[in-house]
Scaffold this motif. Structure first.
Motif, mmCIF file in Angstrom:
data_model
loop_
_atom_site.group_PDB
_atom_site.id
_atom_site.type_symbol
_atom_site.label_atom_id
_atom_site.label_comp_id
_atom_site.label_asym_id
_atom_site.label_seq_id
_atom_site.Cartn_x
_atom_site.Cartn_y
_atom_site.Cartn_z
ATOM 1 N N LEU A 29 0.671 -4.207 6.347
ATOM 2 C CA LEU A 29 1.341 -2.908 6.357
ATOM 3 C C LEU A 29 1.519 -2.407 4.926
ATOM 4 C CD1 LEU A 29 4.074 -3.659 9.061
ATOM 5 C CD2 LEU A 29 1.959 -2.352 9.360
ATOM 6 N N LYS A 30 1.510 -1.115 4.765
ATOM 7 C CA LYS A 30 1.554 -0.537 3.423
ATOM 8 C C LYS A 30 2.976 -0.467 2.849
ATOM 9 C CE LYS A 30 -2.629 2.190 4.053
ATOM 10 N NZ LYS A 30 -3.511 1.169 3.670
ATOM 11 N N ARG A 31 3.949 -0.179 3.679
ATOM 12 C CA ARG A 31 5.322 -0.020 3.183
ATOM 13 C C ARG A 31 6.036 -1.362 3.205
ATOM 14 N NH1 ARG A 31 8.065 4.642 6.448
ATOM 15 N NH2 ARG A 31 9.809 3.500 5.538
ATOM 16 N N THR A 32 6.625 -1.722 2.086
ATOM 17 C CA THR A 32 7.275 -3.031 1.988
ATOM 18 C C THR A 32 8.471 -3.142 2.929
ATOM 19 O OG1 THR A 32 8.587 -2.283 0.085
ATOM 20 C CG2 THR A 32 6.554 -3.475 -0.375
ATOM 21 N N ASP A 33 9.140 -2.017 3.214
ATOM 22 C CA ASP A 33 10.265 -2.104 4.148
ATOM 23 C C ASP A 33 9.780 -2.365 5.571
ATOM 24 O OD1 ASP A 33 9.229 0.499 4.056
ATOM 25 O OD2 ASP A 33 11.118 1.413 4.663
ATOM 26 N N ASP A 34 8.578 -1.894 5.915
ATOM 27 C CA ASP A 34 7.992 -2.200 7.219
ATOM 28 C C ASP A 34 7.654 -3.686 7.318
ATOM 29 O OD1 ASP A 34 8.179 0.436 8.024
ATOM 30 O OD2 ASP A 34 6.086 0.907 7.552
#
Length: 65
Positions: A30-35
């Motif tokens: 996944l691209k977003r670290t929070d995801d």
């Protein structure tokens, strides 16, 4: 609980652990670290529940002994 039922349940929970590991690995894409962090947290919590369930199965077998 019959031995065959215990083995089947343990196998199913083991499979669930494998699926959770795969989800954790896939979330790294996944691209977003929070995801990624959210997916990792979900997989960790689910794994904890599977481990608890395996402990319950072991306890049932001991009591039924």
């Amino acid at each position: 609980m019959k031995t065959t039922e215990r083995v089947m349940l343990s196998d199913m929970l083991g499979d669930a652990m494998s699926y959770l590991h795969a989800i954790r690995l896939a979330s790294n894409g996944l691209k977003r670290t929070d995801d990624v962090a959210a997916m990792d947290l979900l997989a960790t919590k689910a794994l904890e529940e599977v481990v608890k369930a395996l402990g319950v199965v072991d306890n049932i077998e001991e009591v039924a002994g």
